[in-house]
Write a protein that holds these residues in place. Structure first.
Motif, PDB file in Angstrom:
ATOM      1  N   UNK A 118       0.825  -1.202   0.000  1.00 59.99           N
ATOM      2  CA  UNK A 118       0.000   0.000   0.000  1.00 59.99           C
ATOM      3  C   UNK A 118       0.864   1.258   0.000  1.00 59.99           C
ATOM      4  N   UNK A 119       1.949   1.226   0.736  1.00 63.52           N
ATOM      5  CA  UNK A 119       2.858   2.377   0.737  1.00 63.52           C
ATOM      6  C   UNK A 119       3.427   2.622  -0.653  1.00 63.52           C
ATOM      7  N   UNK A 120       3.759   1.543  -1.358  1.00 62.41           N
ATOM      8  CA  UNK A 120       4.305   1.701  -2.710  1.00 62.41           C
ATOM      9  C   UNK A 120       3.274   2.255  -3.677  1.00 62.41           C
ATOM     10  N   UNK A 160     -11.642   0.153   0.569  1.00 63.62           N
ATOM     11  CA  UNK A 160     -11.209   0.856  -0.632  1.00 63.62           C
ATOM     12  C   UNK A 160     -12.128   2.046  -0.914  1.00 63.62           C
ATOM     13  N   UNK A 161     -13.437   1.823  -0.869  1.00 63.82           N
ATOM     14  CA  UNK A 161     -14.403   2.902  -1.148  1.00 63.82           C
ATOM     15  C   UNK A 161     -15.701   2.648  -0.396  1.00 63.82           C
ATOM     16  N   UNK A 162     -15.595   2.286   0.862  1.00 60.06           N
ATOM     17  CA  UNK A 162     -16.767   1.908   1.648  1.00 60.06           C
ATOM     18  C   UNK A 162     -17.708   3.094   1.844  1.00 60.06           C
ATOM     19  N   UNK A 191     -10.878   5.477   7.312  1.00 62.77           N
ATOM     20  CA  UNK A 191     -10.294   6.073   6.119  1.00 62.77           C
ATOM     21  C   UNK A 191     -10.481   5.118   4.944  1.00 62.77           C
ATOM     22  N   UNK A 192     -10.778   5.657   3.781  1.00 58.77           N
ATOM     23  CA  UNK A 192     -10.964   4.823   2.589  1.00 58.77           C
ATOM     24  C   UNK A 192      -9.880   5.153   1.570  1.00 58.77           C
ATOM     25  N   UNK A 193      -9.323   4.120   0.960  1.00 61.49           N
ATOM     26  CA  UNK A 193      -8.179   4.291   0.066  1.00 61.49           C
ATOM     27  C   UNK A 193      -8.457   5.270  -1.061  1.00 61.49           C
ATOM     28  N   UNK A 194      -9.650   5.233  -1.612  1.00 63.42           N
ATOM     29  CA  UNK A 194      -9.969   6.034  -2.797  1.00 63.42           C
ATOM     30  C   UNK A 194      -9.817   7.528  -2.551  1.00 63.42           C
ATOM     31  N   UNK A 195      -9.880   7.931  -1.294  1.00 59.10           N
ATOM     32  CA  UNK A 195      -9.709   9.348  -0.976  1.00 59.10           C
ATOM     33  C   UNK A 195      -8.267   9.814  -1.114  1.00 59.10           C
ATOM     34  N   UNK A 196      -7.328   8.870  -1.212  1.00 57.05           N
ATOM     35  CA  UNK A 196      -5.917   9.236  -1.177  1.00 57.05           C
ATOM     36  C   UNK A 196      -5.116   8.788  -2.397  1.00 57.05           C
ATOM     37  N   UNK A 197      -5.662   7.873  -3.188  1.00 52.19           N
ATOM     38  CA  UNK A 197      -4.936   7.392  -4.365  1.00 52.19           C
ATOM     39  C   UNK A 197      -5.883   7.330  -5.566  1.00 52.19           C
ATOM     40  N   UNK A 198      -5.306   7.450  -6.763  1.00 50.58           N
ATOM     41  CA  UNK A 198      -6.093   7.347  -7.989  1.00 50.58           C
ATOM     42  C   UNK A 198      -6.222   5.907  -8.473  1.00 50.58           C
ATOM     43  N   UNK A 201      -9.349  -0.300  -7.485  1.00 49.70           N
ATOM     44  CA  UNK A 201      -9.279  -1.446  -6.575  1.00 49.70           C
ATOM     45  C   UNK A 201      -8.501  -2.584  -7.218  1.00 49.70           C
ATOM     46  N   UNK A 202      -8.750  -2.839  -8.486  1.00 49.01           N
ATOM     47  CA  UNK A 202      -8.051  -3.910  -9.193  1.00 49.01           C
ATOM     48  C   UNK A 202      -6.550  -3.642  -9.249  1.00 49.01           C
ATOM     49  N   UNK A 203      -6.176  -2.384  -9.440  1.00 48.44           N
ATOM     50  CA  UNK A 203      -4.750  -2.050  -9.475  1.00 48.44           C
ATOM     51  C   UNK A 203      -4.114  -2.229  -8.101  1.00 48.44           C
ATOM     52  N   UNK A 204      -4.833  -1.888  -7.037  1.00 47.31           N
ATOM     53  CA  UNK A 204      -4.306  -2.105  -5.690  1.00 47.31           C
ATOM     54  C   UNK A 204      -4.101  -3.592  -5.432  1.00 47.31           C
ATOM     55  N   UNK A 205      -5.067  -4.413  -5.827  1.00 50.54           N
ATOM     56  CA  UNK A 205      -4.946  -5.861  -5.630  1.00 50.54           C
ATOM     57  C   UNK A 205      -3.756  -6.406  -6.407  1.00 50.54           C
ATOM     58  N   UNK A 206      -3.536  -5.890  -7.610  1.00 42.32           N
ATOM     59  CA  UNK A 206      -2.383  -6.334  -8.398  1.00 42.32           C
ATOM     60  C   UNK A 206      -1.076  -6.020  -7.683  1.00 42.32           C
ATOM     61  N   UNK A 207      -0.983  -4.834  -7.100  1.00 39.76           N
ATOM     62  CA  UNK A 207       0.218  -4.479  -6.350  1.00 39.76           C
ATOM     63  C   UNK A 207       0.389  -5.393  -5.135  1.00 39.76           C
TER      64      UNK A 207
END
Length: 248
Positions: A118-120, A160-162, A191-198, A201-207
């Motif tokens: 997630x940091x990356x 991610x976007x709850x 906190x929801x991921x979508x507020x901080x990264x573009x 969800x699929x791209x986050x799972x890939x990482x």
């Protein structure tokens, strides 16, 4: 050890929770390799902690009217509202020898690869004892565990976007009505991921998958049909029943 990554299959919440027991047992019996599994859900649901009282944790009338599954899981911890496409849930099925004996240490160790992933991706997250993944603005995710003789089940759900306002309608927040103030308070805690990264969800799972594969030399895998069939039977016999889900 050879690790497997399973990233397929969409199931109901009862089947997902049944899979946890089936896979943990198979690992315990030496019939499963150490595995990372990502969940894909069919519909919104509540994953109730093993020792929680149903009516204390969910707005019963609301979930009944909207046919939201409330399923008691095998692990302890708190109730979590989940939505398809809005959360990321993963499970680790590991031999006991690969997991620190100390519970607090194990939570930090088993989520560290995900925190690094997630940091990356640009998310400022860290482990927060006992079992949370935290952002400076609130909680991103939480984990729970089940330990058997020779196996550990560790699963983590991250937002991610709850829909925070819907979460407040589904989960009990005392007797007060859901208000703008209550929603604002909850948003400060979650906190929801979508507020901080573009990233999607699929791209986050890939990482997440790529980070795990690099760190543990893991390879893609899939659930055997026999495991899925057993989980469906177990779901119908246990995880869809009021006897299990409302027993407290």
């Amino acid at each position: 050890m050879t690790y497997r990554i399973i990233d397929d299959g969409t199931y109901s919440e009862p089947v997902q929770q049944a899979l946890e027991g089936v896979l943990a047992e198979r690992l315990d019996e030496g019939e499963l390799e150490p595995t990372l599994r990502f969940w894909y859900r069919e519909s919104p649901a509540v994953a109730l902690g093993r020792f929680q009282a149903y009516e204390d944790e969910v707005a019963v009338d609301y979930v009944d009217q909207r046919d939201i599954d409330v399923v008691r899981r095998l692990t302890g911890g708190g109730a979590m509202y989940v939505e398809p496409g809005a959360v990321i849930t993963y499970s680790l099925y590991l031999p006991r020898e690969a997991v620190p004996d100390d519970i607090e240490t194990s939570y930090a160790a088993l989520d560290q690869w995900a925190i690094d992933a997630l940091r990356s991706s640009g998310l400022e997250v860290s482990h927060e004892p006992l079992n949370d993944i935290a952002h400076p603005d609130g909680k991103i995710g939480g984990s729970a565990q089940l330990r058997k003789d020779d196996a550990v089940l560790h699963h983590t759900t991250m937002s991610y976007a709850l829909d925070t306002s819907e979460m407040l309608r589904v989960l009990r927040i005392g007797e007060e009505k859901v208000s703008d103030k209550a929603i604002e308070s909850a948003e400060k805690r979650v906190a929801v991921m979508r507020d901080y990264v573009d990233a999607s969800r699929e791209e986050i799972i890939t990482v997440l998958k790529d980070t795990f594969a690099e760190r543990f030399d893991a390879e893609p895998g899939s659930l055997p049909n026999a495991v899925i069939d057993e989980a469906r039977i177990r779901a119908s016999e246990t995880f869809t029943t009021e006897e299990w889900n409302r027993k407290l």
